[in-house]
Motif scaffolding. Sequence first.
Motif, PDB file in Angstrom:
ATOM      1  N   UNK A   1      59.794  29.794  36.000  1.00  0.00           N
ATOM      2  CA  UNK A   1      61.015  28.838  35.999  1.00  0.00           C
ATOM      3  C   UNK A   1      62.423  29.860  35.868  1.00  0.00           C
ATOM      4  N   UNK A   2      63.198  29.876  36.973  1.00  0.00           N
ATOM      5  CA  UNK A   2      64.192  30.929  36.684  1.00  0.00           C
ATOM      6  C   UNK A   2      65.568  30.206  36.791  1.00  0.00           C
ATOM      7  N   UNK A   3      66.425  30.908  35.919  1.00  0.00           N
ATOM      8  CA  UNK A   3      67.913  30.184  36.069  1.00  0.00           C
ATOM      9  C   UNK A   3      68.662  31.390  36.342  1.00  0.00           C
ATOM     10  N   UNK A   4      69.272  31.130  37.346  1.00  0.00           N
ATOM     11  CA  UNK A   4      70.217  32.209  38.142  1.00  0.00           C
ATOM     12  C   UNK A   4      71.577  31.896  38.117  1.00  0.00           C
ATOM     13  N   UNK A   5      72.501  32.713  37.285  1.00  0.00           N
ATOM     14  CA  UNK A   5      73.950  32.330  37.239  1.00  0.00           C
ATOM     15  C   UNK A   5      74.565  32.913  38.517  1.00  0.00           C
ATOM     16  N   UNK A   6      75.348  32.156  39.136  1.00  0.00           N
ATOM     17  CA  UNK A   6      76.175  32.841  40.361  1.00  0.00           C
ATOM     18  C   UNK A   6      77.758  32.786  40.097  1.00  0.00           C
ATOM     19  N   UNK A   7      78.060  32.217  38.988  1.00  0.00           N
ATOM     20  CA  UNK A   7      79.482  32.643  38.571  1.00  0.00           C
ATOM     21  C   UNK A   7      79.434  32.596  37.111  1.00  0.00           C
ATOM     22  N   UNK A   8      79.708  33.669  36.440  1.00  0.00           N
ATOM     23  CA  UNK A   8      79.617  33.775  35.177  1.00  0.00           C
ATOM     24  C   UNK A   8      80.719  33.197  34.281  1.00  0.00           C
ATOM     25  N   UNK A   9      80.617  33.185  32.843  1.00  0.00           N
ATOM     26  CA  UNK A   9      81.354  32.588  31.714  1.00  0.00           C
ATOM     27  C   UNK A   9      82.229  33.588  31.531  1.00  0.00           C
ATOM     28  N   UNK A  10      83.703  33.224  31.460  1.00  0.00           N
ATOM     29  CA  UNK A  10      84.625  34.271  31.175  1.00  0.00           C
ATOM     30  C   UNK A  10      84.957  34.471  29.516  1.00  0.00           C
ATOM     31  N   UNK A  11      84.559  35.415  28.938  1.00  0.00           N
ATOM     32  CA  UNK A  11      84.957  35.548  27.685  1.00  0.00           C
ATOM     33  C   UNK A  11      86.301  35.955  27.208  1.00  0.00           C
ATOM     34  N   UNK A  12      86.552  37.031  27.155  1.00  0.00           N
ATOM     35  CA  UNK A  12      87.876  37.553  27.067  1.00  0.00           C
ATOM     36  C   UNK A  12      88.176  38.616  28.128  1.00  0.00           C
ATOM     37  N   UNK A  13      87.714  39.806  28.120  1.00  0.00           N
ATOM     38  CA  UNK A  13      88.184  40.605  29.136  1.00  0.00           C
ATOM     39  C   UNK A  13      86.900  40.916  29.903  1.00  0.00           C
ATOM     40  N   UNK A  14      85.948  40.127  29.868  1.00  0.00           N
ATOM     41  CA  UNK A  14      84.511  40.432  30.528  1.00  0.00           C
ATOM     42  C   UNK A  14      84.028  39.131  30.937  1.00  0.00           C
ATOM     43  N   UNK A  15      82.889  38.995  31.451  1.00  0.00           N
ATOM     44  CA  UNK A  15      82.122  37.862  31.996  1.00  0.00           C
ATOM     45  C   UNK A  15      80.411  37.997  31.487  1.00  0.00           C
ATOM     46  N   UNK A  16      80.041  36.677  31.031  1.00  0.00           N
ATOM     47  CA  UNK A  16      78.744  36.735  30.592  1.00  0.00           C
ATOM     48  C   UNK A  16      77.785  35.747  30.986  1.00  0.00           C
ATOM     49  N   UNK A  17      76.445  35.666  30.553  1.00  0.00           N
ATOM     50  CA  UNK A  17      75.649  34.546  30.870  1.00  0.00           C
ATOM     51  C   UNK A  17      74.633  34.677  29.534  1.00  0.00           C
ATOM     52  N   UNK A  18      74.781  33.653  28.903  1.00  0.00           N
ATOM     53  CA  UNK A  18      73.655  33.178  27.894  1.00  0.00           C
ATOM     54  C   UNK A  18      73.267  31.803  27.535  1.00  0.00           C
ATOM     55  N   UNK A  19      72.193  31.948  27.071  1.00  0.00           N
ATOM     56  CA  UNK A  19      71.542  30.707  26.734  1.00  0.00           C
ATOM     57  C   UNK A  19      70.815  30.672  25.536  1.00  0.00           C
ATOM     58  N   UNK A  20      70.655  29.517  24.700  1.00  0.00           N
ATOM     59  CA  UNK A  20      70.071  29.442  23.252  1.00  0.00           C
ATOM     60  C   UNK A  20      68.586  29.299  23.696  1.00  0.00           C
ATOM     61  N   UNK A  21      68.384  28.313  24.550  1.00  0.00           N
ATOM     62  CA  UNK A  21      66.953  27.966  24.478  1.00  0.00           C
ATOM     63  C   UNK A  21      66.695  27.482  26.053  1.00  0.00           C
TER      64      UNK A  21
END
Length: 282
Positions: free
Chosen positions: A132-152
């Motif tokens: 099973x794969x999760x692919x982020x095609x648009x990242x979450x904007x933090x402050x001055x960068x962009x990230x992808x994170x999941x807890x579980x």
Amino acid sequence: MTASDAYNNAPTWEPANATDGQSVLGAAVEITPAPGNGWHARTARSADAEKWVQVDLGSDMPLDEVRLYPARPKDFPARRGFGFPPRFRVEASDDASFAQPVVLFDQTQTDYVNPAENPVVIPVRDVRARFIRVTATKLWERTNDFIFALAELEVYSGGRNVALGVPVTSLDGIEAPSWSRRFLADGFNSQGRILEVETWLRGLSRRREIEHELGQLEAERGHRMTELTAAAWRSALAWLLVLGGGRVVVAASRAGAATGGRSAAPANRRRFARRDRQQFGQ
């Protein structure tokens, strides 16, 4: 969604929140410290940098649903839904390279409403897979960068989470005390151990019962304290000294108790008066 009137302070307060499938209760978790925040891809300079993470179930099996739990880092507790991608897709495959994936969920054309702490549940029907794969095609904007994170990341088959403790791989990632691939399939979100909803609801019901019982005990304690305080005052009043005719007599309340509740003060005064007349010959 329409309303006669509304207090709007997006994203916390707005009419659309009434039908977004999210709850202020968040995920069903036990109040147990989580070993980490979850998994975190390396930061990117732009939102359109593609990132992915996947789990290996060990063998192909029928899939019931996939659950994605957003992160809420301990060092950023106010940032619910931390790193959850606005656009993403979830795929299944029999091979780790995903040469011929089966798309289970596609949210790559429009932004997905940030789920805060609520799990994103993706039902699956008539699909067997190992990866099973999760692919982020648009990242979450933090402050001055962009990230992808999941807890579980949970994968259900036959009514149980078959992704618990399985190997996790990703395009890239941060390995730190709070962020690691191993935290993506450890049975915890960022706040505690994840519970089945039925178990969690039973716990909430029992908690309400206990709070009700505690309220009753507190009320009974207050009633008992009132009774004890009144008894203490009656005892104190019973030993008050009443001065009469130059002599000390017992208080009316104590005498009343000895005479079945009738005041004994007049009788005491008459008895002392008779003794005085006999003594002084009057």
